[in-house]
Design a protein around this motif. Structure first.
Motif, PDB file in Angstrom:
ATOM      1  N   THR A 100       0.940  -1.075  -0.024  1.00 49.80           N
ATOM      2  CA  THR A 100       0.095  -0.053   0.347  1.00 49.80           C
ATOM      3  C   THR A 100       1.018   1.470  -0.050  1.00 49.80           C
ATOM      4  O   THR A 100       0.381   2.213   0.252  1.00 49.80           O
TER       5      THR A 100
ATOM      6  N   PHE B 201      -6.124   6.295   0.894  1.00 51.03           N
ATOM      7  CA  PHE B 201      -6.103   4.502   0.359  1.00 51.03           C
ATOM      8  C   PHE B 201      -7.816   5.176  -0.121  1.00 51.03           C
ATOM      9  O   PHE B 201      -8.618   5.820  -0.338  1.00 51.03           O
TER      10      PHE B 201
ATOM     11  N   GLU C 100      -7.226  -0.527  -1.699  1.00 49.76           N
ATOM     12  CA  GLU C 100      -5.898  -0.202  -1.042  1.00 49.76           C
ATOM     13  C   GLU C 100      -6.999  -0.801   0.724  1.00 49.76           C
ATOM     14  O   GLU C 100      -6.425  -1.947   1.412  1.00 49.76           O
TER      15      GLU C 100
END
Length: 737
Positions: free
Chosen positions: A421, A489, A493
């Protein structure tokens, strides 16, 4: 070879060779003329059979009490008077007269039983001689060892003399050894127990020597006249019994003034001496004194004397051990078994009744079973103690492995999310029972202690997710830092993170189930406070024993050996004196360190802060690492906690100095609500907690086991985080009582 050893070698080895030559001669003569068991009294110039010993050859002859002995090899019988009785000095073809008119001849020839008796006596004599020579060969410069050799020679010669039917040479030897054996026994006891002989004992020994010498001269004189008064044998019995009683009285009088090592030696000596003399006392001396008859021959009963020198030699061979009392039960069982075997053999030889023989054989079988059960019992006790220590080491290794495995469970999902990530860092927190296990990445790598995580997390992390079981129980948290590019995010993710979170919950649920099963096992009755206390005490005793043996005892053994040589040679020089002084100074230092270890008085005098500063300064002065010390504990900390925390910190600091080879050591102590915490870390070489051998099994390796047991007494826990090459971090948690 020391000069003093050369001085005595000729005397010792010559006496051993002389004994062997005399023994071969006497045994040869005795086999040719075996013991008949006939005793005579004189009736108008004729020797009449007064008694027949069932243990002698005459028990199988057609000879009865009242028969007259006419001649031996056609000549007048030669006898040795013993009170109002007499026995033959020379054997051969014996001519008897029965009932006044029937004459018959008998020849005394050896049988297999005579051969067995000769082998028994010869083996006992040879064993005594070998034990004495083995002790002398190991330490020829010792005065006490030379006395021990002399005692063994006297005992072997006594056995040889009482077995012998040869009268010319034995008549000279037996009065001397029988008169001096009790004194030799008492003199060795004094040399064995006292470094400095008390004045009254020294005076008593001088009187004893004079009386023994006068008695020996008297017996030699009357023996040369061919008549020995009957009271002389009773006098010898009484003297030996009195010597044994004197030894017991001296042991009782000086018991309170002796240290533990002297008490160990005294217990060993008195136990072995008692076992050695049991057959002689109950089968020969006491029956002879009370009823004028004995149950077994003296050579059979005196065979038990082997127990005493064998026990003393074993004690010297095991002088490195701290507490000989641990071995006394086994010694008593072996010794008593050997004595009973001798008693039963003698009784079988003496008895001619088949029912009695069967009864004695049955008793022998029963005693053998009891002997075996006794040995197995003591073996199980010893194995139980050894298993307890092994279990402590294993449990310690299991705890270390469990903590590392717990972090590994969190490491895998944490590294996965971090790498996929593009996040700056994250931290998994698992509430495993009463402890919180954390694993972080990026800026959260060093996050190890964070209480009230849920309340403080919003100020530390961008987002916090709960680790929730299907039943709704929260078992931990996942704290997410910001992304490296400061963006939010993406849904993909977040989906990946959530999937990893759920898989992590499954892993942790399995580990939690194992914890619950282990907790149920630990709830068994043996895991009580008393059991844990016993574990802690045992581990501390073992550690202290190794320290005393490896340092103090070795110095004292070295010093005692040299002082014995000085006592014998009366020669010394400055070099030896310097070595002795260094030995004493080292012993003083070790004893002072042991006293501080048992109870560090500096805590009472200056407090925990000053004690920790003193510890840090001492470690640095001894070439150890630099120490960063933070003590945030209150001044009102209870004394028991002060002492425990100081001992734990000192043990861990010493381990870091001795094994870790690090450059920095950090010690931090603090308080949080109802718990005291401690953290000790170093940057040394570390070790593998999953490997049992990582916890050393020598005297230094019991430290971690001791710490673990001490912490467990408070209901706390200890966590050790270590890997090879990455240092060690130890965390202590002690709940307030």
């Amino acid at each position: 070879m020391p000069e003093i050893a050369r001085k005595y070698n000729l005397a010792v080895y010559s006496s051993a060779l002389l004994f062997l030559l005399v023994a071969v001669y006497i045994h040869t003569i005795t086999l040719k003329n075996p013991y008949t068991g006939l005793m005579f009294y004189e009736d108008r110039g004729v020797w009449v059979v007064a008694s027949i010993d069932p243990a002698g050859k005459a028990r199988g002859w057609d000879v009865h009490i009242g028969d007259k002995l006419l001649s031996v090899d056609g000549q007048q019988p030669e006898v040795m008077k013993l009170g109002d009785r007499a026995y033959l000095k020379r054997l051969g073809v014996l001519q008897f007269e029965q009932e006044g008119w029937v004459r018959f001849e008998l020849r005394s020839e050896p049988g297999m039983m005579d051969v067995y008796k000769s082998l028994f006596a010869a083996c006992a004599e040879l064993a005594l001689l070998i034990i004495g020579l083995a002790a002398y060969r190991n330490k020829p410069e010792s005065y006490m060892v030379r006395r021990f050799y002399a005692l063994n020679v006297f005992m072997a010669t006594t056995l040889l003399s009482v077995y012998s039917t040869e009268t010319a040479l034995t008549g000279l030897i037996l009065p001397i050894v029988a008169s001096w054996l009790p004194y030799q026994l008492f003199a060795f006891f004094v040399a064995f127990m006292f470094r400095t002989v008390p004045g009254w004992i020294d005076s008593a020994m001088a009187v004893y020597r004079v009386l023994a010498a006068l008695f020996a001269i008297y017996v030699l004189f009357v023996f040369s006249l061919g008549s020995i008064p009957g009271w002389t044998r009773s006098a010898l019995h009484t003297t030996l019994l009195g010597t044994l009683l004197a030894i017991v009285v001296i042991a009782v009088v000086y018991w309170r003034t002796m240290d533990s090592a002297e008490k160990n030696r005294l217990l060993t000596f008195v136990t072995a001496l008692t076992l050695s003399l049991l057959p002689y006392l109950f089968l020969y001396a006491l029956p002879d004194l009370l009823w004028g008859e004995y149950i077994a021959l003296p050579e059979m009963t005196l065979g038990g004397l082997i127990v005493l020198p064998a026990s003393i030699l074993s004690l010297w061979a095991r002088q490195k051990l701290l507490d000989i009392r641990f071995y006394l039960p086994s010694l008593a069982i072996h010794g008593l078994y050997g004595e009973l075997v001798i008693i039963l053999i003698a009784a079988l030889i003496r008895s001619s009744a088949s029912l009695a023989t069967l009864t004695l054989c049955g008793a022998f079988v029963l005693l053998t079973l009891l002997h075996r059960l006794g040995l197995d019992s003591f073996k199980r006790q010893r194995e139980k103690r050894e298993n307890r220590l092994d279990r402590q080491r294993l449990e310690m290794s299991i705890r270390l492995a469990e903590y590392r495995n717990s972090r590994d469970l969190l490491r895998m999902p944490a590294e996965l999310v971090h790498n996929v990530t593009d996040i700056e860092g994250l931290c998994f927190v698992w509430n495993r029972g009463s402890e919180a296990i954390m694993y972080g990445t990026g800026p959260f790598v060093e996050m190890q202690e964070l209480t009230n995580f849920r309340q403080l997390a919003p100020y530390v992390f961008t987002q916090v997710m709960d680790l929730v079981q299907p039943d709704g129980t929260v078992i931990g948290y996942l704290g997410l830092g910001s992304k490296k590019n400061n963006t939010v995010f993406t849904p993909e993710e977040l989906g990946l993170i959530d999937k990893v979170r759920l898989e992590t919950v499954c892993l942790l649920m399995g580990a939690t189930l194992l914890d619950e099963l282990r907790g149920a096992r630990n709830g068994l009755p043996k895991e009580t406070l008393e059991y844990r206390l016993l574990e802690a005490q045992e581990a501390e005793r073992v550690r202290m024993s190794y320290y005393l043996h490896d340092h103090v005892l070795q110095n004292l053994i070295f010093l005692a050996r040299d002082l014995e040589e000085l006592h014998d040679t009366e020669q010394s020089d400055k070099r030896l004196t310097a070595v002795w002084l260094k030995c004493l100074y080292d012993t003083q230092r070790d004893i002072r360190m042991l006293c501080d270890d048992l109870y560090p008085h500096i805590i009472d005098q200056a407090g925990l802060d000053a004690a920790l500063l003193w510890l840090a300064r001492t470690v640095k002065e001894n070439g150890g690492p630099s120490i960063k010390l933070e003590n945030e504990l209150p001044k009102t900390l209870p004394s028991l906690y002060k002492m425990t925390l100081f001992r734990i910190v000192r043990e861990l600091a010493n381990n870091a100095v001795k094994h870790a080879r690090g450059q920095k050591l950090e010690i931090r102590l603090w308080e949080n609500h109802d718990v005291y915490y401690g953290l000790i870390s170093d940057d040394g070489i570390g070790f593998d907690p999953a490997n049992v051998s990582g916890i050393r099994t020598d005297s230094q390796g019991f430290g971690l086991v001791t710490i673990s047991s001490q912490v467990a007494q408070f209901g706390g826990d200890i966590k050790i985080d270590s890997e090879a090459g990455r240092g060690t971090i130890v965390r202590i948690r002690l709940p307030k009582q």
